[in-house]
Write an enzyme that holds these catalytic residues in place. Structure first.
Site, mmCIF file in Angstrom:
data_model
loop_
_atom_site.group_PDB
_atom_site.id
_atom_site.type_symbol
_atom_site.label_atom_id
_atom_site.label_comp_id
_atom_site.label_asym_id
_atom_site.label_seq_id
_atom_site.Cartn_x
_atom_site.Cartn_y
_atom_site.Cartn_z
ATOM 1 N N ASN A 103 0.831 -1.197 0.000
ATOM 2 C CA ASN A 103 0.000 0.000 0.000
ATOM 3 C C ASN A 103 0.871 1.254 0.000
ATOM 4 O OD1 ASN A 103 -1.589 2.250 1.117
ATOM 5 N ND2 ASN A 103 -3.221 0.772 1.380
ATOM 6 N N ILE A 129 -5.359 -0.175 -2.251
ATOM 7 C CA ILE A 129 -5.775 1.226 -2.399
ATOM 8 C C ILE A 129 -6.837 1.547 -1.356
ATOM 9 C CG2 ILE A 129 -6.710 2.964 -3.962
ATOM 10 C CD1 ILE A 129 -5.887 1.266 -6.323
ATOM 11 N N ASP A 130 -6.533 2.496 -0.467
ATOM 12 C CA ASP A 130 -7.485 2.978 0.541
ATOM 13 C C ASP A 130 -8.072 4.297 0.059
ATOM 14 O OD1 ASP A 130 -6.792 0.806 2.130
ATOM 15 O OD2 ASP A 130 -5.268 1.924 3.229
ATOM 16 N N VAL A 131 -9.396 4.378 0.038
ATOM 17 C CA VAL A 131 -10.063 5.515 -0.604
ATOM 18 C C VAL A 131 -11.073 6.158 0.338
ATOM 19 C CG1 VAL A 131 -11.423 6.256 -2.592
ATOM 20 C CG2 VAL A 131 -9.845 4.318 -2.824
ATOM 21 N N PHE A 142 -5.625 7.452 0.040
ATOM 22 C CA PHE A 142 -4.851 7.718 1.250
ATOM 23 C C PHE A 142 -3.874 6.577 1.491
ATOM 24 C CE2 PHE A 142 -8.225 10.660 1.723
ATOM 25 C CZ PHE A 142 -7.869 11.602 2.690
#
Length: 253
Positions: A103, A129-131, A142
Site C-alpha cells: 500500500n 488502495i485505501d479511498v 490515502f
C-alpha cells in the site's frame, strides 16, 4: 469452492487481532492463531492479514506471528503491512504466504511493485488502495493507514498499479470500513471497469446481499470480509464465522 472468492481480511496490530471502524476505534478480537484454526474448520478458500500499524510505527512485520499463522493455516495466505522493500517481501513469501499486499510503499516507491512482480510473478503482488470520499463527493487515495492524503485518483492509481505489475487490487472504502452498511459499489465499479486485473472489494459488508450487489453491480472479482466474519452481528460480541456457502452460491448465481 465458490465461483467468486470470499476472503476474510483480518487486521493485526503486532500479534493481536483487531477490527477497525472507518480506520479508527479498533476493537480487540483475539488471538490470530485460534482464529486461523476456526477458519481451517470452516474450509475457507483464502485468508488475508493486514498489520494496520506497522507502517505508521515504522516497524517490520511481526515475522514470528506470521510464521505461526503459516504453520497453522491450510489455505492460501496474503499479507500486508510494513512491506517496504524486496527483502521484507521475500521473507514473508519464504515463511509460506502466497501473496504480498503493498500500500504505502507502492506510493513512495512504485518501482517496488515492478521488482516484486518481475521476481515473484504478478499473481503474488496485490496493490492495495485505501479511498475516502470528500464532502464534494470526490474520491481520494490515502496511505499510511489512512493518515496521509496522496492527491491521487483511485481509478488512475489502480491503472498505474496494474501497469507497474500488480496482479490484483485490494480496494478499501475508508468511509464504509466496519460500518456494516454495504460496499461502495460506485467506487468498486469505476475501478473494476478501468483495469483488467481482479479487484477485491473491501469495506462495509454487513450481509450476503451486500456481497451479491458488489459482485453483480460493482463488478468485483472477489470480496473481502472483516466485521462479518469476526462478530456475531453489528454491535454484538466476537464470533469467528463465515456466511453459509449455499446461500452465497444462490446470491452470486
Amino acid at each position: 469452492m465458490l465461483k467468486t472468492r470470499i476472503i476474510p481480511c483480518l487486521q493485526l496490530i503486532g500479534d493481536s487481532l483487531v477490527k477497525t471502524v472507518k480506520f479508527g476505534n479498533h476493537g480487540y478480537i483475539g488471538d490470530p492463531i485460534n482464529t486461523v484454526r476456526i477458519f481451517n474448520e470452516l474450509e475457507i478458500d483464502e485468508l488475508c492479514f493486514l498489520d494496520i500499524r506497522a507502517t505508521v510505527e515504522g516497524r517490520e512485520p511481526t515475522f514470528s506471528i506470521l510464521q505461526q499463522i503459516s504453520n497453522e493455516c491450510f489455505m492460501p495466505l496474503s499479507y500486508g503491512g510494513g512491506v517496504k522493500d524486496f527483502n521484507t517481501a521475500k521473507k514473508i513469501l519464504n515463511i509460506g504466504f502466497e501473496k504480498i499486499v503493498v500500500n504505502t510503499e507502492a506510493f513512495r516507491n512504485p518501482g517496488l511493485i515492478t521488482v516484486l512482480a518481475d521476481h515473484f510473478g504478478a499473481q503474488a503482488v496485490i496493490g492495495s488502495i485505501d479511498v475516502k470520499k470528500n464532502i464534494w463527493g470526490k474520491y481520494n487515495v490515502f496511505v499510511k493507514d489512512g493518515m496521509e492524503k496522496t492527491g491521487l485518483d483511485p481509478v488512475e492509481w489502480a491503472q498505474q498499479l496494474q501497469e507497474k505489475g500488480a496482479g490484483e487490487i485490494l480496494l478499501t472504502s475508508m468511509d464504509r470500513d466496519g460500518t456494516w452498511n454495504g460496499f461502495d459499489v460506485e467506487l468498486t465499479k469505476k475501478v473494476a471497469e478501468a483495469v483488467s486485473i481482479p479487484v477485491i472489494a473491501n469495506g462495509g459488508a454487513g450481509n450476503i446481499q451486500h456481497i451479491g450487489e458488489v459482485v453483480k453491480t460493482g463488478h468485483a472479482s472477489a470480496v473481502s470480509l472483516g466485521s462479518m466474519v469476526v462478530y456475531q452481528k453489528k454491535e454484538m460480541g466476537v464470533l469467528v464465522n463465515f456466511p453459509d456457502k449455499q446461500e452465497l452460491e444462490k446470491i452470486l448465481h
